[in-house]
Design a protein around this motif. Structure first.
Motif, PDB file in Angstrom:
ATOM      1  N   ILE A 108       0.839  -1.195   0.000  1.00  0.00           N
ATOM      2  CA  ILE A 108       0.000   0.000   0.000  1.00  0.00           C
ATOM      3  C   ILE A 108       0.873   1.243   0.000  1.00  0.00           C
ATOM      4  N   TYR A 109       1.932   1.202   0.772  1.00  0.00           N
ATOM      5  CA  TYR A 109       2.840   2.352   0.827  1.00  0.00           C
ATOM      6  C   TYR A 109       3.446   2.629  -0.544  1.00  0.00           C
ATOM      7  N   ARG A 110       3.810   1.568  -1.251  1.00  0.00           N
ATOM      8  CA  ARG A 110       4.386   1.741  -2.579  1.00  0.00           C
ATOM      9  C   ARG A 110       3.377   2.381  -3.528  1.00  0.00           C
ATOM     10  N   ALA A 111       2.124   1.925  -3.465  1.00  0.00           N
ATOM     11  CA  ALA A 111       1.091   2.462  -4.352  1.00  0.00           C
ATOM     12  C   ALA A 111       0.806   3.923  -4.041  1.00  0.00           C
ATOM     13  N   ILE A 112       0.693   4.259  -2.754  1.00  0.00           N
ATOM     14  CA  ILE A 112       0.440   5.648  -2.362  1.00  0.00           C
ATOM     15  C   ILE A 112       1.613   6.534  -2.751  1.00  0.00           C
ATOM     16  N   SER A 113       2.819   6.047  -2.538  1.00  0.00           N
ATOM     17  CA  SER A 113       4.009   6.843  -2.868  1.00  0.00           C
ATOM     18  C   SER A 113       4.078   7.149  -4.352  1.00  0.00           C
ATOM     19  N   SER A 114       3.639   6.201  -5.184  1.00  0.00           N
ATOM     20  CA  SER A 114       3.700   6.416  -6.625  1.00  0.00           C
ATOM     21  C   SER A 114       2.780   7.548  -7.054  1.00  0.00           C
ATOM     22  N   VAL A 115       1.654   7.706  -6.364  1.00  0.00           N
ATOM     23  CA  VAL A 115       0.721   8.776  -6.713  1.00  0.00           C
ATOM     24  C   VAL A 115       1.199  10.108  -6.165  1.00  0.00           C
ATOM     25  N   LEU A 116       1.822  10.076  -4.992  1.00  0.00           N
ATOM     26  CA  LEU A 116       2.305  11.312  -4.384  1.00  0.00           C
ATOM     27  C   LEU A 116       3.583  11.807  -5.041  1.00  0.00           C
ATOM     28  N   ALA A 117       4.228  10.943  -5.831  1.00  0.00           N
ATOM     29  CA  ALA A 117       5.468  11.329  -6.507  1.00  0.00           C
ATOM     30  C   ALA A 117       5.186  12.426  -7.530  1.00  0.00           C
ATOM     31  N   PRO A 118       6.230  13.154  -7.990  1.00  0.00           N
ATOM     32  CA  PRO A 118       6.030  14.242  -8.941  1.00  0.00           C
ATOM     33  C   PRO A 118       5.396  13.802 -10.245  1.00  0.00           C
ATOM     34  N   LEU A 296     -21.874   1.931   5.317  1.00  0.00           N
ATOM     35  CA  LEU A 296     -21.431   3.326   5.388  1.00  0.00           C
ATOM     36  C   LEU A 296     -20.235   3.524   4.469  1.00  0.00           C
ATOM     37  N   VAL A 297     -20.320   4.524   3.578  1.00  0.00           N
ATOM     38  CA  VAL A 297     -19.284   4.751   2.568  1.00  0.00           C
ATOM     39  C   VAL A 297     -18.705   6.150   2.739  1.00  0.00           C
ATOM     40  N   SER A 298     -17.391   6.235   2.759  1.00  0.00           N
ATOM     41  CA  SER A 298     -16.707   7.529   2.844  1.00  0.00           C
ATOM     42  C   SER A 298     -15.510   7.533   1.906  1.00  0.00           C
ATOM     43  N   ASN A 299     -15.067   8.725   1.539  1.00  0.00           N
ATOM     44  CA  ASN A 299     -13.857   8.907   0.743  1.00  0.00           C
ATOM     45  C   ASN A 299     -12.790   9.558   1.608  1.00  0.00           C
ATOM     46  N   TYR A 300     -11.609   8.978   1.603  1.00  0.00           N
ATOM     47  CA  TYR A 300     -10.519   9.446   2.462  1.00  0.00           C
ATOM     48  C   TYR A 300      -9.317   9.821   1.613  1.00  0.00           C
ATOM     49  N   TYR A 301      -8.831  11.049   1.765  1.00  0.00           N
ATOM     50  CA  TYR A 301      -7.709  11.552   0.976  1.00  0.00           C
ATOM     51  C   TYR A 301      -6.442  11.552   1.827  1.00  0.00           C
ATOM     52  N   VAL A 302      -5.358  11.080   1.243  1.00  0.00           N
ATOM     53  CA  VAL A 302      -4.061  11.020   1.926  1.00  0.00           C
ATOM     54  C   VAL A 302      -3.189  12.180   1.460  1.00  0.00           C
ATOM     55  N   TYR A 303      -2.584  12.863   2.407  1.00  0.00           N
ATOM     56  CA  TYR A 303      -1.716  13.976   2.066  1.00  0.00           C
ATOM     57  C   TYR A 303      -0.262  13.504   2.020  1.00  0.00           C
ATOM     58  N   ASN A 304       0.635  14.400   1.710  1.00  0.00           N
ATOM     59  CA  ASN A 304       2.022  14.020   1.425  1.00  0.00           C
ATOM     60  C   ASN A 304       2.790  13.513   2.640  1.00  0.00           C
ATOM     61  N   ASP A 305       2.370  13.890   3.813  1.00  0.00           N
ATOM     62  CA  ASP A 305       3.143  13.571   5.006  1.00  0.00           C
ATOM     63  C   ASP A 305       2.872  12.140   5.447  1.00  0.00           C
ATOM     64  N   ILE A 306       3.538  11.168   4.807  1.00  0.00           N
ATOM     65  CA  ILE A 306       3.335   9.763   5.152  1.00  0.00           C
ATOM     66  C   ILE A 306       4.655   9.166   5.624  1.00  0.00           C
ATOM     67  N   VAL A 307       4.552   8.185   6.501  1.00  0.00           N
ATOM     68  CA  VAL A 307       5.722   7.528   7.083  1.00  0.00           C
ATOM     69  C   VAL A 307       5.573   6.031   6.845  1.00  0.00           C
ATOM     70  N   ALA A 308       6.563   5.422   6.207  1.00  0.00           N
ATOM     71  CA  ALA A 308       6.472   4.010   5.829  1.00  0.00           C
ATOM     72  C   ALA A 308       6.213   3.108   7.024  1.00  0.00           C
ATOM     73  N   GLU A 309       6.837   3.434   8.168  1.00  0.00           N
ATOM     74  CA  GLU A 309       6.709   2.572   9.342  1.00  0.00           C
ATOM     75  C   GLU A 309       5.398   2.762  10.084  1.00  0.00           C
ATOM     76  N   ASP A 310       4.613   3.764   9.698  1.00  0.00           N
ATOM     77  CA  ASP A 310       3.383   4.061  10.416  1.00  0.00           C
ATOM     78  C   ASP A 310       2.196   4.026   9.456  1.00  0.00           C
ATOM     79  N   PRO A 311       1.502   2.881   9.329  1.00  0.00           N
ATOM     80  CA  PRO A 311       0.378   2.785   8.384  1.00  0.00           C
ATOM     81  C   PRO A 311      -0.732   3.797   8.634  1.00  0.00           C
ATOM     82  N   SER A 312      -0.818   4.319   9.863  1.00  0.00           N
ATOM     83  CA  SER A 312      -1.884   5.284  10.141  1.00  0.00           C
ATOM     84  C   SER A 312      -1.732   6.562   9.345  1.00  0.00           C
ATOM     85  N   THR A 313      -0.564   6.790   8.742  1.00  0.00           N
ATOM     86  CA  THR A 313      -0.358   8.006   7.949  1.00  0.00           C
ATOM     87  C   THR A 313      -0.772   7.839   6.498  1.00  0.00           C
ATOM     88  N   TYR A 314      -1.082   6.610   6.074  1.00  0.00           N
ATOM     89  CA  TYR A 314      -1.457   6.426   4.671  1.00  0.00           C
ATOM     90  C   TYR A 314      -2.522   5.356   4.464  1.00  0.00           C
TER      91      TYR A 314
END
Length: 868
Positions: A108-118, A296-314
């Protein structure tokens, strides 16, 4: 993530992977200690969710509180398991349009990082599936021979009808699928009305002329929350609260949007009792209720400040009452394409027990949600991705070409299918179709086939030409039938499916109503196309071969700015006709945007909806001479029979005091007690009596606040407690402690000059904002003492003014024509808020300000209940 990193991970596998027997022992130890929820049972390899600390921004090295040997053992075991799971091989393929179920958080971290990349990243080990149409499926638009033994599709079990009737003879929310309720801003339990107002829910009895306000439920965090919608089943009210901040939190460095399902026992509507609440990440999208399970359905957006060791950030978080925890990696599905770092979060809640039955999350944002009795479908709009270095369009967009057409604007709708399993959600397959969905009505399931209507754009010859299309997917989400062009140069304006028939309205200048035979899903056929001026933005099956249309009026040259009701005779699908039309002098209706604003009673032949009339630009509205109103008793809000303790946990002292006052309590009966706690300094830990307890207004209430410690660290400084002090005393203490005072006056019902509260920045020599009541607005004409004089009084306005007119209109269908039955002037802050509800022989129009009560026979107004 780079290929070099991936190679290192795989290279370290043999040396770092623990023996299987050790992993088994660790798993058993975790389960013995009640930690089994940390490992997903649905994935062959799942990561251990990391418990997130509320309101704290994760650092590169998250801090951990250890309590005894058990915490150390669990922490060590978690590290071993996480290391083992990060070494598993990456999946090499999966049927459908995704990567696969995430086996570990590292994926998941790899996938999120690819989108947050330039630039967008597209790698073969992240994206799988290249065939949009199965080999055995027909090419879109091509003739489809009927199978020898194909008997066609039988009547769908999801046919729509009028408003569902309860045993008490009350109407409910106008829904898409019979038997599946949808969240709304106004609900009824069959005897009472529950209305979203300001920052809470108002309960009004449904007793005709004797209707009255029974109680009010206030939100826990009114400063940063609002009621999105609500749901009722049995004696349980579920308030869906959107929270976008952390009030009264001095230690917060960041916050995240979160959606709460707050459960109340409404067996006694005079004293609703708080039960519990469940929280999930993101912003509210929609909700459904079927057989006691709420989805119950919601949409959750992840911002740039993510930490690989902490899944709660992404990774999205769900709080089931035992603390916020990231969704297990095994319950996260990664789409084969990700345009944005956004998840769709779906939870299944057992309403009776206020518990989470299951949860799933899709890395990809849902724009439309449709639910049948067996499956939930998430529709996401996608756009082509390009390599920013080469400019080449990435492969995801090359697999949906329609023969004879260009790449149709690059728009794609990815449909994710999720089986319900009576609350046990399982992500199944996904499908891909050209174009974009109009709404949830663009999707419909019948006998395992999913019928989809989209608008797509043909870019052939350098022009963008819109076209309406129908696509049919089988139970494996493979395309088996289609009509790529119902019409060109027109867009879809409304859709409705009724068993083996589909109705589609498109528009450019005139309104074609298409009737489509869907009995053979491999060979859908247009049966008729009726063209009339204007268009219907909402369609509703009306029984006996009739179809109701509500929409915009027009002429041969286009729209003319009014509304219209249409009744279509669809008994002969090859010869559809408009048998009646009524033009309405109004500018807009909320039914054009949400079906929930429509009231449809098939048994009585009644249609109701709110309208607004805007004056033409530059032309004032000249109002008709006033009609002498009928004498209608107005019921002012009264105090409920008793008060109910609100839940103040996490509130600051000033917010708590404000909430108590708004709830009818006296501050003289509150005792404030400070005690050591791990809670945010200055926030409420608990109260005595507990939340939800009925109490008298003079009951002594004890509020326990977390101790505030001064001089925290060399560069940090907490404000002292100011409980019970006058503002002069508070000012002196803050000044002595090194704070600078800024005075802020705000309009308030408190007497002018009264201290309302204080907020301070947490650093030495910081600034404290000191809030002082400006007092309520005065009607004193002296400008020196009143701000109200700057606004002219209503009776001083000119007789011809430009302003909108809000109405609720009711029509009756007698089998041959529409009869205008009633036109009520709405009393509310927003015309589009109004909802019509029937309870027994009375009709109620609920707005943000009041409930207007009418007799069903003749719609004579009986009373108006003013909401507090």
């Amino acid at each position: 993530m780079s290929d070099e990193f991936t190679e290192k991970i795989h290279g370290m596998r043999e040396s770092l992977t623990p023996p299987p027997e050790l992993i088994s022992r660790v798993m058993a130890a975790l389960e013995d200690q009640g930690q089994h929820h940390m490992v997903s049972p649905k994935a062959e390899t799942s990561s251990t969710p990391t418990k997130v600390v509320k309101n704290r921004k994760p650092s590169a090295k998250p801090k951990t509180r250890r309590k005894g040997r058990l915490s150390i053992l669990v922490g060590g075991a978690t590290s071993v398991v996480l290391a083992a799971l990060m070494m598993v091989p990456m999946p090499s393929g999966f049927q459908g349009y995704w990567d696969t179920k995430a086996g570990a958080y590292v994926e998941i971290y790899r996938a999120i990082s690819s989108v947050l990349a330039p630039r967008a990243v597209y790698t073969s080990d992240v994206v799988f599936g290249t065939e949009a149409i199965s080999e055995e499926a027909p090419v879109p638009g091509a003739a489809v021979p009927s199978a020898a033994n194909d008997t066609g599709v039988t009547e769908s079990t999801n046919t729509t009808s009028g408003m569902p009737e309860s045993e008490a003879g009350a109407s409910g929310t106008n829904t898409q699928v019979e038997g599946i309720d949808e969240g709304d801003i106004v609900k009824t339990d069959g005897a009472n009305l529950y209305i979203s107002r300001d920052y809470g829910i108002v309960v009004v009895s449904g007793e005709g002329a004797q209707s009255r306000q029974l109680s009010k439920i206030n939100l826990k965090e009114p400063e940063t929350s609002f009621v999105a919608e609500m749901m009722i089943t049995g004696e349980t009210l579920v308030i869906l609260v959107q929270d976008y901040g952390q009030p009264g939190c001095y230690a917060c460095e960041f916050s995240y949007d979160r959606l709460k399902a707050v459960f109340y026992d409404i067996s006694d509507p005079v004293n609703p009792r708080y039960i519990s609440e469940i929280t999930q990440s993101g912003n509210y999208v929609t909700s459904r209720l079927s057989d006691g399970v709420m989805y119950l359905v919601s949409n959750y957006y992840v911002y740039n400040d993510i930490v690989a060791e902490d899944p709660s950030t992404y990774v999205p978080i769900v709080d089931k009452g035992d603390g916020p925890t990231p969704i297990p990696a095994g319950d996260v599905t990664i789409l084969s394409w990700v345009n944005a770092p956004s998840y769709t979060v779906v939870t299944a809640l057992d309403v009776d027990n206020a518990t989470v039955m299951s949860e799933q999350s899709i890395l990809g944002q849902a724009d439309n949600v449709y639910m049948s009795h067996e499956n939930l479908y998430l529709g996401s709009l996608g756009w082509p991705q390009y390599d920013s270095y080469t400019g080449k369009q990435l492969p995801w967009d090359e697999d949906m070409q329609i023969p004879g057409y260009d790449n149709h604007g690059g728009q794609r709708s990815v449909i994710v299918k999720m089986s319900l399993g009576q609350g046990h959600l399982v992500v199944k397959e996904s499908g891909l179709v050209p174009g974009y969905l109009l709404s949830q009505f663009s999707l419909d399931e019948s006998d395992g086939y999913l019928r989809i209507v989209t608008t797509w754009e043909d870019t052939s010859n350098g022009r963008w030409v819109p076209a309406a299309a129908l696509w049919i997917l089988d139970s494996s989400m493979k395309m088996v039938g289609s009509i790529p062009q119902l019409v060109t140069n027109e867009t879809v304006r409304s859709v409705r499916f009724a068993g083996p028939v589909g109705y589609v309205v498109t528009f450019e200048q005139v309104d074609p109503l298409f009737t489509i035979d869907l009995s053979n899903p491999r060979d859908p056929r247009v049966q008729s196309a009726l063209k009339i001026p204007g268009f219907s933005s909402y369609l509703h099956p009306f029984g006996d071969g009739l179809l109701l249309g509500i929409g915009s009026d027009g002429d041969e040259s286009g729209l003319n700015g009014g509304l219209k009701l249409s009744m279509f005779d669809v008994s002969d699908p090859y010869d559809v006709s408009e048998v009646a039309v009524t033009k309405i002098e109004a500018s807009d209706t909320e039914v054009s945007r949400t079906h929930k604003a429509a009231y449809v009673d098939l048994r009585r032949g009644t249609i109701g909806f709110p309208t607004v009339t805007w004056p033409p630009l530059g032309e004032p509205v000249i109002e008709a001479p006033p009609v002498e109103p009928t004498e209608v008793p107005t019921v002012e809000p009264t105090e409920p029979a008793g008060l109910v303790m609100p839940d103040m946990t996490g509130f600051s002292e000033s917010a708590t005091a404000t909430k108590f006052l708004a709830g009818g309590f006296s501050l003289d009966s509150i005792r404030w007690v400070l005690e050591d706690s791990l809670h945010t300094p200055g926030s409420v830990i608990r109260t005595d009596p507990e939340p939800g307890t009925p109490v008298a207004a003079d009951t002594i209430i004890t509020v326990y606040l977390a101790e505030i410690v001064l001089n925290v660290g060399e560069d940090r400084f907490d404000p002292p407690s100011l409980i019970g002090l006058s503002h002069e005393q508070a000012e002196q203490i803050l000044t002595d402690e090194g704070f600078t005072i800024e005075y802020v006056t705000v309009p308030n019902q408190a007497p002018a000059g009264e201290w309302l509260g204080t907020t301070c920045e947490r650093r030495k020599e910081g600034v404290c904002q000191f809030y002082i009541s400006e007092g309520p607005l005065s009607t004193d004409p002296d400008p020196a003492t009143s701000r109200a004089t700057a606004v002219p009084l209503l009776d001083e306005l000119p007789s011809t003014i430009e302003r909108e007119i809000w109405n609720y209109r009711i029509f009756t269908w007698d089998g041959a024509q529409f009869t205008p039955t009633a036109q009520m002037t709405l009393d509310g802050d927003h015309w589009n808020y109004a909802r019509g509800v029937r309870i027994a022989d009375f009709f109620y129009i609920a707005t943000s300000n009041s409930v207007q009560v009418y007799e069903m026979d003749g719609y004579t107004e009986l009373a108006k209940v003013v909401l507090s």
